[in-house]
Design a protein around this motif. Structure first.
Motif, PDB file in Angstrom:
ATOM      1  N   HIS A 110       0.834  -1.208   0.000  1.00 42.93           N
ATOM      2  CA  HIS A 110       0.000   0.000   0.000  1.00 42.93           C
ATOM      3  C   HIS A 110       0.865   1.252   0.000  1.00 42.93           C
ATOM      4  CE1 HIS A 110      -3.488   2.547   1.079  1.00 42.93           C
ATOM      5  NE2 HIS A 110      -2.563   3.238   1.726  1.00 42.93           N
ATOM      6  N   GLU A 111       1.842   1.298   0.892  1.00 43.34           N
ATOM      7  CA  GLU A 111       2.657   2.516   0.990  1.00 43.34           C
ATOM      8  C   GLU A 111       3.489   2.733  -0.270  1.00 43.34           C
ATOM      9  OE1 GLU A 111       2.101   4.647   3.143  1.00 43.34           O
ATOM     10  OE2 GLU A 111       0.805   3.402   4.380  1.00 43.34           O
ATOM     11  N   LEU A 112       4.116   1.694  -0.790  1.00 49.30           N
ATOM     12  CA  LEU A 112       4.888   1.848  -2.024  1.00 49.30           C
ATOM     13  C   LEU A 112       3.981   2.136  -3.213  1.00 49.30           C
ATOM     14  CD1 LEU A 112       7.482  -1.014  -1.510  1.00 49.30           C
ATOM     15  CD2 LEU A 112       7.909   1.446  -1.375  1.00 49.30           C
ATOM     16  N   GLY A 113       2.711   1.721  -3.110  1.00 49.00           N
ATOM     17  CA  GLY A 113       1.755   2.042  -4.163  1.00 49.00           C
ATOM     18  C   GLY A 113       1.563   3.532  -4.343  1.00 49.00           C
ATOM     19  N   ALA A 152      -3.536   2.373  -4.249  1.00 48.97           N
ATOM     20  CA  ALA A 152      -2.577   1.844  -3.282  1.00 48.97           C
ATOM     21  C   ALA A 152      -3.133   0.590  -2.611  1.00 48.97           C
ATOM     22  CB  ALA A 152      -2.240   2.905  -2.241  1.00 48.97           C
ATOM     23  N   ASP A 153      -4.446   0.551  -2.402  1.00 52.78           N
ATOM     24  CA  ASP A 153      -5.066  -0.656  -1.836  1.00 52.78           C
ATOM     25  C   ASP A 153      -4.956  -1.830  -2.813  1.00 52.78           C
ATOM     26  OD1 ASP A 153      -5.815   0.590   0.529  1.00 52.78           O
ATOM     27  OD2 ASP A 153      -7.748   1.230  -0.264  1.00 52.78           O
ATOM     28  N   VAL A 154      -5.104  -1.544  -4.095  1.00 53.88           N
ATOM     29  CA  VAL A 154      -4.936  -2.596  -5.101  1.00 53.88           C
ATOM     30  C   VAL A 154      -3.490  -3.090  -5.096  1.00 53.88           C
ATOM     31  CG1 VAL A 154      -5.069  -3.145  -7.555  1.00 53.88           C
ATOM     32  CG2 VAL A 154      -6.825  -1.705  -6.513  1.00 53.88           C
ATOM     33  N   SER A 155      -2.539  -2.159  -4.935  1.00 48.66           N
ATOM     34  CA  SER A 155      -1.134  -2.559  -4.839  1.00 48.66           C
ATOM     35  C   SER A 155      -0.905  -3.457  -3.637  1.00 48.66           C
ATOM     36  CB  SER A 155      -0.240  -1.314  -4.735  1.00 48.66           C
ATOM     37  OG  SER A 155      -0.291  -0.550  -5.928  1.00 48.66           O
ATOM     38  N   ALA A 156      -1.589  -3.167  -2.537  1.00 45.28           N
ATOM     39  CA  ALA A 156      -1.492  -4.020  -1.346  1.00 45.28           C
ATOM     40  C   ALA A 156      -1.969  -5.429  -1.654  1.00 45.28           C
ATOM     41  CB  ALA A 156      -2.305  -3.409  -0.211  1.00 45.28           C
ATOM     42  N   CYS A 184     -13.633  -2.045  -3.030  1.00 43.84           N
ATOM     43  CA  CYS A 184     -12.830  -1.915  -4.253  1.00 43.84           C
ATOM     44  C   CYS A 184     -11.679  -2.912  -4.274  1.00 43.84           C
ATOM     45  CB  CYS A 184     -12.295  -0.492  -4.366  1.00 43.84           C
ATOM     46  SG  CYS A 184     -13.557   0.726  -4.742  1.00 43.84           S
ATOM     47  N   ALA A 185     -11.041  -3.117  -3.131  1.00 38.84           N
ATOM     48  CA  ALA A 185      -9.944  -4.083  -3.088  1.00 38.84           C
ATOM     49  C   ALA A 185     -10.446  -5.488  -3.387  1.00 38.84           C
ATOM     50  CB  ALA A 185      -9.261  -4.036  -1.720  1.00 38.84           C
ATOM     51  N   ALA A 186     -11.615  -5.831  -2.859  1.00 35.45           N
ATOM     52  CA  ALA A 186     -12.186  -7.153  -3.127  1.00 35.45           C
ATOM     53  C   ALA A 186     -12.584  -7.290  -4.590  1.00 35.45           C
ATOM     54  CB  ALA A 186     -13.389  -7.389  -2.219  1.00 35.45           C
TER      55      ALA A 186
END
Length: 434
Positions: free
Chosen positions: A217-220, A293-297, A392-394
């Protein structure tokens, strides 16, 4: 009507609204899952002021719209920072910084060329001071927190690099460790070195794969170009907020106060309009960056880990009180035995915190999820509501973990973090123990 369990820690009562059974645990809020009775008994007041109110309205307007857009795109969206709004925000930010440059140049000229006239150097010094106050300032590495570099923690940086590769960005140059229940990325210094702030209060309560999701998430935020975190736009927001604060009306106690308020009326509202415009141009992009960023997580740690991380963030506000409780308890004893108590409290502090946070029941998580959905953007305008982020992440997955946090890696990283863990445990206990 109430019946206590044999353990003595839980009970069941009847909901006063609908009569359904309400599980009771003395550690948590009593609430009814059937009708939401008492689900949010301590809703905080929103941040006061016109600017926070405008930000909340804008955030609310964008929240559901962006969530729907992300779901239609399967968690994909246009890269943040490449649309017309982002370019307009960048141009407006340059204009704001241009005013600061004009102030600096004018002040310098008045100081250098105006020594023959007594008032000009004074005015020039005031303008230079104002320009210094308004200038964009890159963050610096903190002096009061442990800072890790690659030589200090090679396995931690290896993990960060691997996660960065998965989400499409480079790693970081430094990791700042603090005791808070938070995490963030930014740049530091004029050369914009990358820094990750890692709060042990959050890191220590996360299961292994959720730690990977946190790093993703953070690197996203680096990978997707969150414009509000940029040096130019972030500096412009700071400058405008400073202007607005300086132009705030003063209490009218006489004719001079009335005159000053009248003179600053138009500049104050001009600054306010620019702040609202800059918020309008950047808030949508900033919230989209949070979704991405959540998708990156999810890409890095798995969809399950990403949604689990969001649940863990719901209980993060309880970390601070838990650490204060530990500190106060250790400080209640004086003399040599008090020193022994403090030393004992420092040892195993993070393990005890993880154990307590790990014991939060699903009933409390569900309450907190419903509270987040109720409050939405009413308190925090910088992040989309948690229920939308989970949705959204789901919808973007399900993704399997592309980076694994196995036992060998966990042991190595824990060994590298051990000095920082010990130093911060000592600080936490000293904060209240004296």
């Amino acid at each position: 009507m109430e019946s206590r369990s044999a353990a003595g820690t839980t009970s069941v009562r009847e909901c006063p609204e609908c009569g359904a059974a309400v599980p009771v645990d003395e550690r948590y809020v009593d609430w009814c899952a059937a009708c939401d009775w008492n689900v949010d008994p301590s809703a905080p007041d929103p941040e006061p002021g016109r600017i926070p109110a405008v930000r909340r309205r804008l955030a609310h307007a964008y929240g559901e719209q962006l969530a729907a857009e992300m779901e239609r795109g399967g968690g994909r969206s246009r890269p943040v920072g490449r649309d017309a709004a982002a370019l307009s925000a960048f141009a407006l930010s340059l204009l704001v910084h241009g005013v600061t440059v004009v102030l600096a140049v004018s002040g310098l000229l008045l100081v250098v060329l105006g020594w023959d006239a007594g008032v000009q150097p004074v005015l020039g010094a005031l303008l230079l001071g104002l320009a210094v106050l308004l200038r964009p300032r890159p963050p610096r590495l903190p002096k009061d927190a442990p800072v890790l570099y690659r030589a200090d923690a090679p396995r931690l940086f290896e993990l960060i690099d691997e996660v960065g590769t998965v989400v499409g960005t480079a790693g970081v140059d430094a990791v700042v460790v603090d005791p808070g229940a938070n995490a963030a990325v930014t740049t530091y210094g004029w050369r914009a070195h990358r820094m990750m702030m890692l709060g042990l209060g959050l890191w220590e309560i996360l299961p292994p794969q959720e730690r990977v999701a946190l790093l993703g998430h953070e690197l996203g935020h680096f990978a997707h170009g969150d414009t509000r975190r940029g040096f130019v736009t972030g500096g412009a927001v700071h400058a405008l907020a400073t202007w607005f604060h300086m132009l705030t009306p003063i209490p009218s106690r006489g004719l001079l106060d009335w005159f000053v308020n009248a003179v600053t009326f138009l500049p104050r509202w001009a600054v306010y309009g620019l702040l609202v415009l800059l918020d309008h141009l950047t808030l949508r992009a900033s919230q989209r960056a949070e979704y991405l960023a959540d998708v990156s997580a999810a890409w890095a740690g798995s969809t399950e880990a990403a949604t689990g991380l969001m649940d863990r963030m719901l209980i993060a506000p309880a970390v601070g009180p838990e650490l204060r409780r530990e500190s106060v308890a250790a400080g209640m004893r004086g003399g040599p035995s008090g020193r022994e108590a403090r030393e004992g409290a420092e040892q195993g502090l993070w393990e005890r915190l993880a154990q307590r946070m790990g014991a939060v029941p699903e009933h409390e998580y569900e309450r907190l999820r419903r509270v987040a959905a109720r409050r939405g953007h009413s308190v925090d305008s910088t992040h989309p509501p948690t229920h939308l982020r989970r949705r959204c992440a789901a919808a973007s997955g399900p993704y399997p973990a592309q980076v694994t946090y196995d036992e060998d890696r966990a042991t190595a990283v824990a060994h590298e973090l051990a000095p920082a863990r010990a130093a911060l445990a000592a600080r936490v206990i000293r904060d209240h123990a004296g």
